[in-house]
Every structure is written in structure tokens, then in C-alpha cells.
Design an enzyme around this catalytic site. Structure first.
Site, PDB file in Angstrom:
ATOM      1  N   SER A 188      -4.159  74.309  29.631  1.00 40.47           N
ATOM      2  CA  SER A 188      -2.948  73.614  30.095  1.00 40.47           C
ATOM      3  C   SER A 188      -2.092  74.392  31.077  1.00 40.47           C
ATOM      4  CB  SER A 188      -2.088  73.209  28.892  1.00 40.47           C
ATOM      5  OG  SER A 188      -2.563  72.000  28.332  1.00 40.47           O
ATOM      6  N   LYS A 191      -1.269  72.843  34.446  1.00 44.21           N
ATOM      7  CA  LYS A 191      -0.107  72.005  34.742  1.00 44.21           C
ATOM      8  C   LYS A 191       0.887  72.703  35.676  1.00 44.21           C
ATOM      9  CE  LYS A 191      -0.272  69.302  30.452  1.00 44.21           C
ATOM     10  NZ  LYS A 191      -1.431  69.920  29.764  1.00 44.21           N
ATOM     11  N   SER A 365       3.994  70.136  27.449  1.00 40.39           N
ATOM     12  CA  SER A 365       2.571  70.134  27.815  1.00 40.39           C
ATOM     13  C   SER A 365       2.027  68.717  27.761  1.00 40.39           C
ATOM     14  CB  SER A 365       1.757  71.053  26.887  1.00 40.39           C
ATOM     15  OG  SER A 365       0.501  71.341  27.472  1.00 40.39           O
TER      16      SER A 365
END
Length: 527
Positions: A188, A191, A365
Site C-alpha cells: 500500500s 498509494k 489506506s
């Protein structure tokens, strides 16, 4: 008012006492002076003169008290303190945060957070001599950063497949690198790249609009999806665009036209390609479509894994039909369609600025927002709004920004795809780019990072150290643990860091090892 009076009473008393001898002398001089032929002051006039002078001096003293305190050099203490604070290279003041005991606050600066927690950290965080870690001899200078980080990154929990980098945000100088150019699965932390690309392509003030359009002569009403992943059907929408508001405004527009029955359709053609991520049906991500309410969640939540509806667009349209009925408009069962160029827009609702969406994506997230923003980046770049188009657009935007792209590979915007590849050098460069004073539009990348011990995916981490000091995006897949963000060290420097580990076997131990590494960085006044 009572506190103000208590604050002013001592300086006023001192000013009045200091002025009293002068006033007395002035009064005596006036009394003993030879009378003027034309006009002789009487006792009442003298009393008024003395009283006015006293009041004037007291008023001046009050003004000084309000503007002060003043130091011996004649400079106001507050001005001096602010000037000193502005010269410090690290940290950020998010304004008047009040953190009550046991309650999470909103991203306060490091010193207030630590004070509120009643805890202690090393070096500058405890008021000790800045720039030296505990047990360090000030005469010998800072310990080399590699001596601190290498043993921590070599922990068995992080396996042999790991990398790290640290950069001074104020200078852009790389302070540490351990296979910083090694491309690993980022999970993640992808991102961060998606956020930089989206803000670069669209700007922080861009808004995503969902609208209704009436086709002429057919009474077909089309609910047109604008790719807003934060559209909500909740009764209390907060700052987010409301499907209920859109229905109410649409009903009012129809009733003005004398229309009470319509054929309802919905348009999702803004996005293209497969709606399912390669991971398939998953609690972490709904099918990606241009029309969805509350990310297709089935439990009323607004973040975290949860079962999703199979067709978010159809579900949103059905909810919209119910809201229309509540407002006096009868609609048929909705079906997919495409609004023509002749359709007239009746009503619209828009998301908050893109900066807010980016912050929510990073803090929680949020995979749904990430994939939507990747598609919006693609559309702004002249590419299809699909997984492939989004990945290509992100890579192109970062290349245009001059970032180190060697080894990088994108296949989505969320990092759920295990084929994504990023380097620690690229992640720290992304964070440094977001801190560039020449690019204020990228600042939400930093302000959206979760705060250790307080917000988002770090709310339950760093509770035993570095709370409020570490701000970072987490990344976790099976066998993958990553962490990238910012930290203020004991020299007051704002540092960007990125640590990536692959082939981990114990996710909890790997997570703790990364947290320990970031905490050590915050406690180190290293060279």
C-alpha cells in the site's frame, strides 16, 4: 473577561503606582503657578486633568501588557520566539490541537503530542541537548546513521529481501541507503505514488461530480456517475457528496416541470475495462465503477475490509430511486444506459477537493479511493479510465516530475497487485517532492500520512514510543511489509524514510521491526 481582568490587574497597578508621583508633582505645579489673567483653572478642572492623565497612562500600560511580554532588548518575546521557530527545519504546526487524556487528537505537532501524552522521548523531545541520542558523547558528534539502521534492518523478521533509504527533507540530501535502488513489492505504499500523480494531473482543488440528466421527450432520467469514490447514501453525509441531496434536488427540478413519473437509468461509462481487480472478489476493494455509494459497503462502515455488494452501480441506483420516491417522484427499476449529448443536467453534487480525498485515502489506506484516483489520473492524461490506463498514467506523471523510476512498475493504484514494484529511493523522492515549497499542491501527500499512535492505520502503533513523531504510510501483503513516511529527529530535521521487506514469514514481527527502525530514526541525532 475575568481572566483578562486578572491578567491586566498587576501591570495596571504597577503603571498607576509609577505614574502617581508624577501626577502629584504636576498637580502641585499647576496649583502654585501664577494665575493667568484670562482663564484660571478651578480645582475641578485640575482633578479632571489629573484623572485623565492617570487613565491615559493606565490605558497605555494595558496595551503594553496585551502586546507583551517584552524582553530586555526591547523585542516582543512572542515575536522573538516565532522567529526562532520559523528557522527550524523540521516539524509542522497544525494549529491549536487539544489532546485530552486517553483520546486521539488530530495530527498535532510533535512537542504538544508528547506533552499531552505525558511521555518522554530522547534528545530534543525531552528538552535535552539537541542533536545527540541517549548515551552519546556530545564532544564526539552524531553516530553514523548506518550504524543505527543497518542492524535494525538486518533483523531476521525482515528477511534478506529488504531495502531502505533516508533523505533530509529540507536539503534533499540522501543520508542513508541500503539497496535503495532495489525494486521490491511496495504493497500500500503505492498509494503515495498514486497521490502524487493524481494531484499533479488534476490539482488539489479538483472535484468529482455526480449528476442527473433528463433526456428530452422521453422522461428518461439518467444518474451519471462521475467516478466519486466518496459519494454517500448515509443520512449524515458530513463533507462528502450526498446521494440523498442529489435525489431531493432532482425531484424538485422534475416537479417544476410537472413530471412525477420517470424512467430511471444509470451511466457508468466514464470508467472502462474490467471492474474486478486481478485479486478477484475481495473485502478490501469493491468492483471499480464510476458510480458507487459508500464504496459498496454492506455494514455502514467507511473504511477497512468488509463484504461489498456485487454491483455497486446498480445498488446505488436502487437507493437513488428510493430517495426519489421519498421526494414524490416515482421511478422504474433502474437499468444501465448512457446519457446522450442532448440530455439536460437537472442537479449535481460534488466531492470535497481532491486534497481531501487524497488525505482520506492515505490515512485509512483506502483501496477504493486509490483505484478511482488512478482512473481519474488516466482520464486527465488522455488515457482510458481502466486499471491499465491508470497504471500507465501514474508512471508517466512521475517520470515527468523527474523522479527516479528505474525498476518501478505499476499495475494498479492501490498496491494490491503483487506485481507492482517500487524502490526506497523512489518513495523517499516522492515524499521530498511533496515537501517542495515550489509544489504546494502536493502537500496533502504529507498531511494525509497516518500519525503514529493517533490516526488511521498507525492509530494502534507507536503507542510505546515515537507517538506523534512518526507519520507514515503502511503496506502489508502476505510476505510483504513496508513503511514510508516522515519523522523529526532529535536535531529537529524533518526526514523522509522508506523501508521495504519481502519474503517475510511473521507479519507481526516484521511490522514491529519496521516500527522499531522508524522509532530509532526519530531518536537519533545522527550524521
Amino acid at each position: 473577561m475575568a481572566r483578562l481582568a486578572n491578567t491586566l490587574r498587576p501591570p495596571l497597578a504597577r503603571a498607576t503606582a509609577a505614574a502617581r508621583p508624577r501626577i502629584a508633582r504636576l498637580t502641585d505645579a499647576v496649583r502654585t503657578a501664577a494665575p493667568r489673567p484670562a482663564r484660571t483653572p478651578n480645582a475641578r478642572t485640575l482633578r479632571y486633568t489629573a484623572g485623565a492623565a492617570t487613565a491615559g497612562i493606565a490605558l497605555a500600560a494595558a496595551a503594553v501588557a496585551l502586546a507583551g511580554p517584552w524582553d530586555a532588548t526591547g523585542q516582543r518575546t512572542a515575536e522573538r520566539d516565532r522567529a526562532v521557530a520559523l528557522e527550524r527545519p523540521g516539524g509542522a504546526d497544525h494549529g491549536g490541537t487539544d489532546v485530552s487524556a486517553g483520546a486521539a487528537g488530530t495530527a498535532p505537532s510533535a512537542p504538544p503530542v508528547l506533552t499531552a501524552l505525558g511521555g518522554a522521548a530522547a534528545g530534543a523531545h525531552t528538552g535535552k541537548a539537541p542533536g545527540k541520542a541517549p548515551g552519546q558523547d556530545p564532544a564526539k558528534g552524531g553516530k553514523p546513521l548506518a550504524e543505527v539502521l543497518d542492524p535494525l534492518l538486518d533483523a531476521s523478521a525482515l528477511s534478506a529481501g529488504h531495502a531502505g533509504a533516508v533523505v533530509d527533507m529540507s536539503t534533499g540530501k540522501r543520508l542513508y541507503g541500503a539497496d535503495g535502488d532495489k525494486a521490491l513489492t511496495p504493497a500500500s505504499t503505492t498509494k503515495i505514488a498514486t497521490a502524487v500523480a493524481a494531484l499533479s494531473a488534476l490539482g488539489p482543488d479538483h472535484r468529482l461530480t455526480t449528476r442527473t440528466a433528463l433526456e428530452p421527450d422521453t422522461r428518461e432520467l439518467v444518474l451519471v456517475g462521475g467516478g466519486d469514490p466518496t459519494l454517500t447514501a448515509h443520512k449524515a453525509p458530513g463533507q462528502w457528496a450526498s446521494l440523498r441531496t442529489l435525489a431531493r434536488d432532482t425531484a424538485a427540478a422534475l416537479q417544476k416541470r410537472g413530471i412525477h413519473k420517470i424512467t430511471l437509468s444509470y451511466d457508468t461509462t466514464l470508467f472502462s475495462g474490467p471492474v474486478l481487480h486481478p485479486i478477484g472478489v475481495n473485502d478490501n476493494l469493491a468492483p471499480v465503477t464510476a458510480l458507487a455509494a459508500d464504496e459498496g459497503r454492506t455494514d455502514g462502515s467507511d473504511h477497512g475490509p468488509v463484504t461489498r455488494v456485487a454491483d455497486p452501480a446498480a445498488e446505488a441506483a436502487r437507493a437513488f430511486a428510493g430517495f426519489l420516491k421519498d421526494a414524490g417522484i416515482t421511478a422504474t427499476a433502474p437499468g444501465p444506459s448512457k446519457a446522450t449529448g442532448r440530455a439536460k443536467t437537472l442537479a449535481a453534487v460534488s466531492s470535497p477537493p481532491l486534497s481531501d480525498l487524497v488525505e482520506r485515502m492515505l490515512t485509512n489506506s483506502d483501496n477504493d479511493i486509490a483505484e478511482a484516483l488512478a482512473r481519474q489520473t488516466a482520464l486527465a492524461s488522455g488515457r482510458p479510465g481502466s486499471f491499465e490506463g491508470g497504471a500507465q498514467a501514474i508512471a508517466a506523471r512521475l517520470t515527468k516530475l523527474g523522479l527516479p523510476m528505474k525498476g518501478a512498475a505499476f499495475h494498479d493504484g492501490s498496491g494490491l497487485n503483487r506485481d507492482d514494484r517500487l524502490t526506497a529511493d523512489l518513495l523517499t523522492s516522492l515524499l521530498a517532492k511533496a515537501a517542495d515549497p515550489a509544489r504546494p499542491g502536493l502537500r496533502p501527500v504529507l498531511t494525509g500520512l497516518p500519525v503514529g499512535g493517533f490516526t488511521g492505520t498507525l492509530a494502534e502503533r507507536y503507542t510505546d514510543g515515537a507517538a506523534g513523531v512518526v507519520r507514515a504510510k503502511t503496506g502489508t501483503l502476505t510476505g510483504v511489509n513496508t513503511l514510508a513516511g516522515t519523522v523529526v529527529d532529535t536535531d529537529g530535521r524533518l526526514l523522509a524514510f522508506a523501508f521495504l521487506a519481502s519474503d517475510t514469514t511473521d507479519p507481526d514481527a516484521a511490522q514491529k521491526a519496521l516500527d522499531h527502525t522508524a522509532s530509532a530514526l526519530s531518536e537519533c541525532g545522527c550524521e
